[in-house]
Design an enzyme around this catalytic site. Structure first.
Site, PDB file in Angstrom:
ATOM      1  N   ARG A   1       0.815  -1.222   0.000  1.00 20.57           N
ATOM      2  CA  ARG A   1       0.000   0.000   0.000  1.00 20.57           C
ATOM      3  C   ARG A   1       0.847   1.269   0.000  1.00 20.57           C
ATOM      4  O   ARG A   1       0.482   2.262  -0.612  1.00 20.57           O
ATOM      5  CB  ARG A   1      -0.884  -0.013   1.235  1.00 20.57           C
ATOM      6  CG  ARG A   1      -2.330  -0.133   0.887  1.00 20.57           C
ATOM      7  CD  ARG A   1      -3.178   0.064   2.089  1.00 20.57           C
ATOM      8  NE  ARG A   1      -2.501  -0.422   3.293  1.00 20.57           N
ATOM      9  CZ  ARG A   1      -3.111  -1.048   4.279  1.00 20.57           C
ATOM     10  NH1 ARG A   1      -4.384  -1.269   4.212  1.00 20.57           N
ATOM     11  NH2 ARG A   1      -2.462  -1.440   5.358  1.00 20.57           N
TER      12      ARG A   1
ATOM     13  N   LYS B   1      -0.473 -19.165   5.557  1.00 21.15           N
ATOM     14  CA  LYS B   1      -1.429 -19.351   6.641  1.00 21.15           C
ATOM     15  C   LYS B   1      -1.607 -18.021   7.373  1.00 21.15           C
ATOM     16  O   LYS B   1      -0.710 -17.194   7.291  1.00 21.15           O
ATOM     17  CB  LYS B   1      -0.974 -20.457   7.586  1.00 21.15           C
ATOM     18  CG  LYS B   1       0.198 -20.081   8.502  1.00 21.15           C
ATOM     19  CD  LYS B   1       0.558 -21.239   9.381  1.00 21.15           C
ATOM     20  CE  LYS B   1      -0.038 -21.111  10.746  1.00 21.15           C
ATOM     21  NZ  LYS B   1       0.808 -20.396  11.702  1.00 21.15           N
TER      22      LYS B   1
ATOM     23  N   HIS C   1       5.180 -23.939   6.077  1.00 22.44           N
ATOM     24  CA  HIS C   1       6.644 -23.902   5.974  1.00 22.44           C
ATOM     25  C   HIS C   1       7.315 -25.113   6.618  1.00 22.44           C
ATOM     26  O   HIS C   1       8.463 -25.414   6.324  1.00 22.44           O
ATOM     27  CB  HIS C   1       7.213 -22.568   6.497  1.00 22.44           C
ATOM     28  CG  HIS C   1       7.312 -22.473   7.988  1.00 22.44           C
ATOM     29  ND1 HIS C   1       6.252 -22.148   8.778  1.00 22.44           N
ATOM     30  CD2 HIS C   1       8.353 -22.661   8.837  1.00 22.44           C
ATOM     31  CE1 HIS C   1       6.633 -22.137  10.049  1.00 22.44           C
ATOM     32  NE2 HIS C   1       7.912 -22.444  10.120  1.00 22.44           N
TER      33      HIS C   1
ATOM     34  N   GLU D   1       8.503 -24.350  21.899  1.00 19.04           N
ATOM     35  CA  GLU D   1       9.145 -23.067  21.608  1.00 19.04           C
ATOM     36  C   GLU D   1       9.445 -22.333  22.909  1.00 19.04           C
ATOM     37  O   GLU D   1       8.727 -22.509  23.894  1.00 19.04           O
ATOM     38  CB  GLU D   1       8.218 -22.195  20.763  1.00 19.04           C
ATOM     39  CG  GLU D   1       7.854 -22.803  19.433  1.00 19.04           C
ATOM     40  CD  GLU D   1       7.039 -21.835  18.597  1.00 19.04           C
ATOM     41  OE1 GLU D   1       7.640 -21.106  17.802  1.00 19.04           O
ATOM     42  OE2 GLU D   1       5.817 -21.782  18.771  1.00 19.04           O
TER      43      GLU D   1
ATOM     44  N   HIS E   1       0.940 -27.355  10.891  1.00 21.45           N
ATOM     45  CA  HIS E   1       2.269 -27.974  10.996  1.00 21.45           C
ATOM     46  C   HIS E   1       2.233 -29.371  11.631  1.00 21.45           C
ATOM     47  O   HIS E   1       2.805 -30.323  11.107  1.00 21.45           O
ATOM     48  CB  HIS E   1       3.203 -27.094  11.827  1.00 21.45           C
ATOM     49  CG  HIS E   1       3.268 -25.667  11.379  1.00 21.45           C
ATOM     50  ND1 HIS E   1       3.203 -25.301  10.061  1.00 21.45           N
ATOM     51  CD2 HIS E   1       3.405 -24.508  12.076  1.00 21.45           C
ATOM     52  CE1 HIS E   1       3.294 -23.982   9.967  1.00 21.45           C
ATOM     53  NE2 HIS E   1       3.405 -23.474  11.180  1.00 21.45           N
TER      54      HIS E   1
ATOM     55  N   LYS F   1       4.206 -22.540  23.690  1.00 19.80           N
ATOM     56  CA  LYS F   1       5.118 -21.391  23.735  1.00 19.80           C
ATOM     57  C   LYS F   1       5.617 -21.200  25.157  1.00 19.80           C
ATOM     58  O   LYS F   1       4.999 -21.658  26.103  1.00 19.80           O
ATOM     59  CB  LYS F   1       4.408 -20.140  23.244  1.00 19.80           C
ATOM     60  CG  LYS F   1       3.903 -20.284  21.810  1.00 19.80           C
ATOM     61  CD  LYS F   1       3.864 -18.958  21.099  1.00 19.80           C
ATOM     62  CE  LYS F   1       3.370 -19.111  19.670  1.00 19.80           C
ATOM     63  NZ  LYS F   1       4.397 -19.583  18.735  1.00 19.80           N
TER      64      LYS F   1
ATOM     65  N   ASP G   1      -3.010 -22.298  15.365  1.00 18.94           N
ATOM     66  CA  ASP G   1      -1.713 -21.773  14.920  1.00 18.94           C
ATOM     67  C   ASP G   1      -0.734 -22.890  14.541  1.00 18.94           C
ATOM     68  O   ASP G   1       0.031 -22.752  13.595  1.00 18.94           O
ATOM     69  CB  ASP G   1      -1.111 -20.920  16.056  1.00 18.94           C
ATOM     70  CG  ASP G   1       0.167 -20.217  15.632  1.00 18.94           C
ATOM     71  OD1 ASP G   1       0.168 -19.630  14.532  1.00 18.94           O
ATOM     72  OD2 ASP G   1       1.158 -20.256  16.386  1.00 18.94           O
TER      73      ASP G   1
ATOM     74  N   LYS H   1      11.028 -27.732   5.614  1.00 10.05           N
ATOM     75  CA  LYS H   1      12.192 -27.962   6.487  1.00 10.05           C
ATOM     76  C   LYS H   1      12.939 -29.207   6.015  1.00 10.05           C
ATOM     77  O   LYS H   1      12.329 -30.228   5.701  1.00 10.05           O
ATOM     78  CB  LYS H   1      11.744 -28.134   7.947  1.00 10.05           C
ATOM     79  CG  LYS H   1      11.318 -26.829   8.596  1.00 10.05           C
ATOM     80  CD  LYS H   1      10.985 -27.051  10.050  1.00 10.05           C
ATOM     81  CE  LYS H   1      10.318 -25.822  10.649  1.00 10.05           C
ATOM     82  NZ  LYS H   1      11.242 -24.830  11.162  1.00 10.05           N
TER      83      LYS H   1
END
Ligand code: BG6
Length: 481
Positions: A51, A148, A178, A216, A240, A330, A235, A182
């Site tokens: 934009r 995603k 993604h 993570e 995944h 997480k 998520d 890997k």
């Protein structure tokens, strides 16, 4: 070991959302690395579209900044970087209006691959697809890449698929997960389908259970707004984790080709039993100071899960009776992604009671230190009779293949696959829909019950309930060190 690089055909790649985080962090640095490796030919053009009103020179300055920030030290010098920047152009575009589309059309060249990377909110997919096709910018051979989140439930995923299908055929649509890019995830397929060793044992008769862990250390950070409506299930699991599960559980496809692979993955998702609520544990990190999900999200009543663990059952001849335990979260103790296949006990021990048998476990480490580790029983060396011990046949890919091995980042590989026109590592529309069809009732059930996620300490291995999920079955999670 330096890999042999085969250049792709010349292309025009348009990145919508070119000034956004993903573009700066992954797409542009990834393109730079592939170009420096000689995989991107001189006849390629990368056109940023966003934009912001600016000219190509301003955008190139932004790209230079992103490269400085996200490439490793020593990966780029000013002269090389300038040659890369010469390939870059920019057009200010209004995704829902008329501005910029003609300018974009005038930049597209004939006789090269045309690819459009939509690194933008999914709500814009349909508008952009329409303008690309109606403006004659995308032709029948063009490729469209989407990121995603691909929907937030089955209905929205169907709507996105339908919006894209109005303008593009399925063989033009590249849905990125993604994790499929890997290196070790692809190695999983090599391990399974390029060796005779494992496949005969790869079933419920010999496999006790499977654990998939994606832990993570980071929290939700600046992505709070997105994450609040997503949580770990949407998520990480719907995409995944589900893809990893498919690659482990699928039947051998007849070829490493897009539809052969995707047909088999789809069958796995369709064979998943509905999830029993007792087989699912959700958690939320709750700590002092800012280290607290509720504080970070700014919503003291949030029921979003930052951790999830579950026990899944694939109901088919191969897997009936072998549980698949998945966990992801997480702010856990360390960053570990791995798949562990635990095999059953031998039917009879000839070494007597005093020798405690330990399970054979095949661990595929996705990150860090990508590699494989197979735990086997051996005799402990020295006198003292036949004492058994379990040891690791441990292979670090970096050690086995050379420490200077250049492992491309997932995005690098996937973007090159788009240009090559290879959809093997991309999700087909029906796969995404099947995954949502499995996830939707699970989320609906916990929302209806008003379940509150179980708190866990930041830096821990997750909530107590997750441990119980396995203890109950007489098993335990592998340690997150
Ligand atoms: C993304 C999720 O898709 O994957 C993030 O949205 C997550 O929340 C990330 O952190 C993990 O990817 P990786 O490659 O770092 O394991």
């Amino acid at each position: 070991m330096v890999a042999r690089v085969i250049p792709v055909d010349p292309f025009d790649l348009v990145i919508f959302g070119a000034t956004g985080d993903l573009s700066r962090r992954k797409i542009l640095p990834g393109l730079y690395r592939r170009w420096r490796q000689g995989q991107i030919p001189d006849g390629a053009a990368i056109i940023g579209a966003a934009r912001s009103k600016m000219d190509a020179e301003d955008f190139r300055a932004q790209v230079a900044q992103a490269l400085d920030e996200f490439l490793a030290p020593g990966e780029s010098d000013a002269a090389t970087r300038d040659r890369f920047l010469a390939m870059i152009d920019y057009v200010a575009i209004d995704a829902r209006g008329e501005g910029g589309w003609q300018a974009l059309a005038s930049k597209m060249r004939d006789g090269v691959v045309r690819a459009f990377y939509l690194s933008v909110a999914p709500a814009l997919f349909g508008d952009i697809a329409q303008r690309l096709v109606e403006g004659g910018i995308a032709d029948r051979n063009a490729r469209i890449v989407v990121e995603k989140p691909f929907g937030k439930d089955l209905a929205s995923a169907r709507a996105l698929n339908a919006a894209l299908a109005e303008y593009f055929n399925e063989d033009q649509v590249y849905r990125i997960d993604h994790y499929l890019g890997k290196e070790t995830v692809q190695n999983l397929m090599a391990v399974r389908f390029a060796n005779i060793l494992f496949e005969p044992l790869w079933n419920a008769q010999f496999v006790d259970h499977v654990q998939i862990t994606v832990a993570e250390t980071v929290g939700v950070g600046g992505r709070g707004e997105y994450y609040a409506h997503s949580g770990a299930m949407r998520d990480m699991v719907q995409n995944h984790m589900m893809q990893l599960l498919c690659l482990i559980a699928m039947e051998p496809p007849n070829a490493f080709e897009p539809d052969a692979m995707r047909d088999e993955k789809l069958k796995v998702i369709r064979a998943l039993d509905p999830l029993d609520p007792r087989d699912c544990v959700r958690g939320q990190y709750r700590g002092a100071g800012g280290d607290d999900y509720l504080a970070e999200s700014g919503n003291p009543d949030s029921r979003t899960e930052s951790f999830i663990a579950m026990k899944l059952q694939v109901s088919n001849w191969r897997w009936k009776g072998t549980p698949f335990y998945l966990r992801t979260g997480k702010r856990l103790r360390s960053r570990v992604s791995e798949i562990a296949i635990t095999f059953k006990e031998p039917p009879h021990s000839i070494f007597g009671e005093s020798n405690q048998w330990r399970e054979n476990v095949l661990v595929i480490r996705l990150q860090p230190d990508e590699g494989m580790d197979l735990r086997v029983m051996i005799k402990e060396p020295g006198p003292g009779g036949m004492r058994l011990k379990d040891v690791a046949l441990d292979m670090s890919f970096a050690e086995a293949l050379g420490n200077d091995l250049d492992v491309p980042d997932a995005y690098e590989r996937l973007i090159m696959d788009v240009i090559r026109g290879n959809q093997t590592l991309f999700m087909r529309g029906d796969e995404v829909e099947a995954a949502w069809a499995w996830v939707d009732p699970v989320i609906a059930a916990w929302e209806a019950r008003g379940d509150q996620p179980e708190p866990y300490e930041p830096g821990s291995t997750g909530p107590e309930g997750a441990l119980m999920l396995l203890h109950r079955d007489g098993r335990r999670w592998r340690e997150i060190r």
